[in-house]
Design a protein around this motif. Structure first.
Motif, PDB file in Angstrom:
ATOM      1  N   PRO A  77      20.657  77.980  71.505  1.00 26.02           N
ATOM      2  CA  PRO A  77      21.570  78.183  70.375  1.00 26.02           C
ATOM      3  C   PRO A  77      22.425  79.430  70.582  1.00 26.02           C
ATOM      4  N   THR A  78      23.737  79.243  70.537  1.00 24.70           N
ATOM      5  CA  THR A  78      24.675  80.333  70.811  1.00 24.70           C
ATOM      6  C   THR A  78      25.890  80.200  69.926  1.00 24.70           C
ATOM      7  N   THR A  79      26.393  81.303  69.422  1.00 17.89           N
ATOM      8  CA  THR A  79      27.630  81.319  68.657  1.00 17.89           C
ATOM      9  C   THR A  79      28.718  82.021  69.466  1.00 17.89           C
ATOM     10  N   ALA A  80      29.952  81.809  69.074  1.00 20.45           N
ATOM     11  CA  ALA A  80      31.071  82.437  69.776  1.00 20.45           C
ATOM     12  C   ALA A  80      30.988  83.956  69.704  1.00 20.45           C
ATOM     13  N   ASP A  81      30.385  84.494  68.656  1.00 23.95           N
ATOM     14  CA  ASP A  81      30.251  85.944  68.522  1.00 23.95           C
ATOM     15  C   ASP A  81      29.311  86.540  69.559  1.00 23.95           C
ATOM     16  N   GLU A  82      28.542  85.701  70.242  1.00 24.76           N
ATOM     17  CA  GLU A  82      27.617  86.179  71.274  1.00 24.76           C
ATOM     18  C   GLU A  82      28.187  86.027  72.678  1.00 24.76           C
ATOM     19  N   VAL A  83      29.498  85.798  72.773  1.00 22.20           N
ATOM     20  CA  VAL A  83      30.150  85.579  74.062  1.00 22.20           C
ATOM     21  C   VAL A  83      31.253  86.621  74.263  1.00 22.20           C
ATOM     22  N   LEU A  84      31.260  87.236  75.440  1.00 19.90           N
ATOM     23  CA  LEU A  84      32.309  88.176  75.841  1.00 19.90           C
ATOM     24  C   LEU A  84      32.926  87.673  77.135  1.00 19.90           C
ATOM     25  N   VAL A  85      34.231  87.435  77.140  1.00 19.23           N
ATOM     26  CA  VAL A  85      34.930  86.961  78.333  1.00 19.23           C
ATOM     27  C   VAL A  85      35.260  88.157  79.226  1.00 19.23           C
ATOM     28  N   THR A  86      35.020  88.003  80.530  1.00 19.68           N
ATOM     29  CA  THR A  86      35.255  89.086  81.486  1.00 19.68           C
ATOM     30  C   THR A  86      36.161  88.618  82.617  1.00 19.68           C
ATOM     31  N   ASN A  87      36.629  89.572  83.401  1.00 20.23           N
ATOM     32  CA  ASN A  87      37.414  89.249  84.595  1.00 20.23           C
ATOM     33  C   ASN A  87      36.454  88.916  85.738  1.00 20.23           C
ATOM     34  N   GLY A  88      35.946  87.712  85.709  1.00 18.49           N
ATOM     35  CA  GLY A  88      34.989  87.273  86.688  1.00 18.49           C
ATOM     36  C   GLY A  88      33.594  87.790  86.390  1.00 18.49           C
ATOM     37  N   ALA A  89      32.599  87.208  87.072  1.00 19.39           N
ATOM     38  CA  ALA A  89      31.220  87.641  86.877  1.00 19.39           C
ATOM     39  C   ALA A  89      31.003  89.061  87.363  1.00 19.39           C
ATOM     40  N   GLN A  90      31.795  89.501  88.350  1.00 12.85           N
ATOM     41  CA  GLN A  90      31.610  90.853  88.880  1.00 12.85           C
ATOM     42  C   GLN A  90      31.853  91.910  87.803  1.00 12.85           C
ATOM     43  N   GLN A  91      32.866  91.696  86.957  1.00  9.35           N
ATOM     44  CA  GLN A  91      33.083  92.660  85.881  1.00  9.35           C
ATOM     45  C   GLN A  91      31.926  92.623  84.880  1.00  9.35           C
ATOM     46  N   ALA A  92      31.391  91.452  84.635  1.00  9.22           N
ATOM     47  CA  ALA A  92      30.244  91.351  83.731  1.00  9.22           C
ATOM     48  C   ALA A  92      29.072  92.193  84.247  1.00  9.22           C
ATOM     49  N   ILE A  93      28.799  92.090  85.556  1.00  9.46           N
ATOM     50  CA  ILE A  93      27.730  92.895  86.149  1.00  9.46           C
ATOM     51  C   ILE A  93      28.058  94.378  86.028  1.00  9.46           C
TER      52      ILE A  93
END
Length: 497
Positions: free
Chosen positions: A165-181
């Protein structure tokens, strides 16, 4: 300096005398920031030994660069990059990623076996935004640092379909997975924060930890990924800030963690109060079945990306994280870039609707190329060994003897770029391993393995000459004393049809 810390690609793939090619490789290392103003270079004798070339070649390259004003030598101080170079600047923190990640392509004529993205135009027809879409985007003058609501909603729906179960408020878009890391490691790794990860592991995560100033503890792995007992002991005795793992299609081994192992790791992390990051960048490439997030995913973090399915130039990745972390991560994202491209996010939103079909196509491609690569290696290099991966784009190959860093430098001279195993390990372990990708077209794979065979024959002949005479067994890693290999003086572009 040793082979494991030497920049890759010092013998460039261009034509011409070998000392010219070495000089160009050194210039490239300066341009990339691997050497900075005042950086000390290996002695002529040491560099010749590390690269397996003659000392005369190194002397010629150093002399050429001194004449250009790039190097300076002083008795007792060795050879250095000039400290007064106006545009040279300081060195960038050492990166483990291959130079192809910076240049966008390997040197001319070289087949790249270090990449992870399947080449092809299958996704291009879908990457088209019409003028109506673009006009709608221009009515929003905000940066949307969390990401476009439409894309975040689609990503949330993806996890809901996976049973999380996931809502849009629990998602952050990044510039690729590398930025997420990088965002996660910046948050948890600052001031020497302890980040636990796998050994071997993803080289981009090692770079991110280094750049964040984190303390990295890399724990051993087996056929399922990170081992439970060392993790339990580490969590009990160390103040761990974050646990970073790849439970599905681990990079570089291709391992997939069992449900039992996932449950045990989730229980240990929850008991210790340590956040868990499951990097699922390669998870869509699992060969059999569907991937599932860790049981702690509701309170942990998941990293995702579209690069491996579609196109790495899209630069769309994301974090799925609980609200307690989302605000902190979003603040770091704003500092980094204010927000990701709206056009790219809109294209990504469209692509998500066909991601399952694309995943099926990619798995079929990779399975066929894995079979081909395995057969080619068994035929051409029968002494090399590996375990068939459960997914992903890599073979984790073990050499029968010798140092993979030294061999990788030699292989580049023969026209193949590979990733030495030591670069996947914070403690520089796995010196006898190579990470070989099989994402290239079949014709390119055939050329690459043929060239690897030629390079290995040159490498092997030196080993035989050094040890056969005295009846000694070749060493597990490294060759003592100066070693010279035959490196091709010219390199033709791959003949791929």
């Amino acid at each position: 300096m040793n082979a494991s810390t030497l920049p890759t690609g010092l013998i460039s793939g261009s034509s011409g005398p070998l000392y010219h090619r070495l000089a160009e490789g050194l210039r490239g290392a300066v341009r990339r920031g691997e050497f900075g103003a005042g950086s000390r270079l290996p002695s002529e004798r040491d560099l010749a030994r590390l690269l397996g070339i003659s000392r005369t070649t190194v002397i010629g390259a150093y002399r050429l660069l001194r004449e250009e004003g790039l190097l300076e030598s002083e008795r007792g101080s060795g050879t250095r990059i000039v400290a007064s170079g106006r545009w040279i600047g300081p060195p960038v923190p050492a990166a483990t990623l291959p130079s192809g990640k910076l240049t966008g392509e390997p040197p001319a004529g070289v087949v790249d076996l270090s990449g992870s993205v399947v080449a092809g135009h299958e996704a291009v027809p879908r990457l088209t935004a019409d003028t109506t879409d673009l006009r709608e985007l221009t009515t929003d003058f905000g940066y949307q640092p969390l990401g476009l609501p439409s894309l975040r909603a689609r990503i949330a729906a993806r996890y809901n379909r996976l049973g999380l179960p996931t809502t849009a408020d629990e998602v952050l878009v990044t510039n690729g997975a590398q930025q997420a890391i990088s965002l996660l490691f910046t948050l948890f790794g600052r001031n020497g924060g302890v980040i636990v990860t796998e050994n071997p592991g993803y080289v981009g995560a090692l770079d991110a930890a280094h750049a964040a100033g984190a303390t990295l503890l890399a724990l051993p792995t087996d056929a399922e990924g990170i081992k439970v007992r060392p993790l339990r002991e580490t969590l009990a005795r160390s103040p761990v800030s974050l646990l970073y793992v790849m439970t599905t299609c681990q990079n570089p081994t291709g391992a997939v963690m069992s449900t039992q192992r996932r449950t045990e790791i989730a229980r240990l992390a929850e008991h210790a109060g340590v956040p868990v990051v499951d990097d699922t960048t390669l998870a869509d490439l699992v060969f059999e079945g569907r991937w599932h997030p860790l049981p702690t995913a509701a309170s942990g973090v998941i990293i995702g990306s579209l690069s491996k399915l579609f196109w790495p130039g899209l630069r769309i990745g994301w974090l799925r994280a609980p609200g307690a972390l989302m605000t902190r991560l979003a603040r770091l994202k704003v500092v980094a870039d204010l927000g990701s491209s709206h056009v790219g996010q809109q294209l990504a939103s469209r692509l998500l609707s066909v991601s399952e079909d694309m995943a099926t196509a990619r798995r079929e491609q990779l399975t066929a190329r894995l079979d081909l690569m395995s057969e080619l290696l068994r035929t051409r290099l029968p002494t090399w060994s590996w375990t068939r991966p459960s997914g992903g784009p890599f073979l984790w190959v073990r050499l029968p003897y010798g140092d993979a860093e030294t061999f990788a430098q030699l292989a580049l001279g023969y026209g193949v770029q590979v990733l030495p195993g030591a670069r996947t390990s914070p403690d520089r372990g796995f010196a006898d391993h190579l990470r070989l990708s099989f994402v290239n077209e079949p014709a390119a794979l055939r050329i690459a393995v043929d060239r690897l065979g030629e390079a290995w024959a040159a490498f092997e002949s030196v080993v035989r000459d050094r040890f056969a005479a005295v009846g000694a067994r070749p060493p597990a890693a490294g060759l003592p004393g100066p070693v010279r290999f035959a490196v091709p003086t010219d390199l033709d572009a791959p003949r791929i049809s």
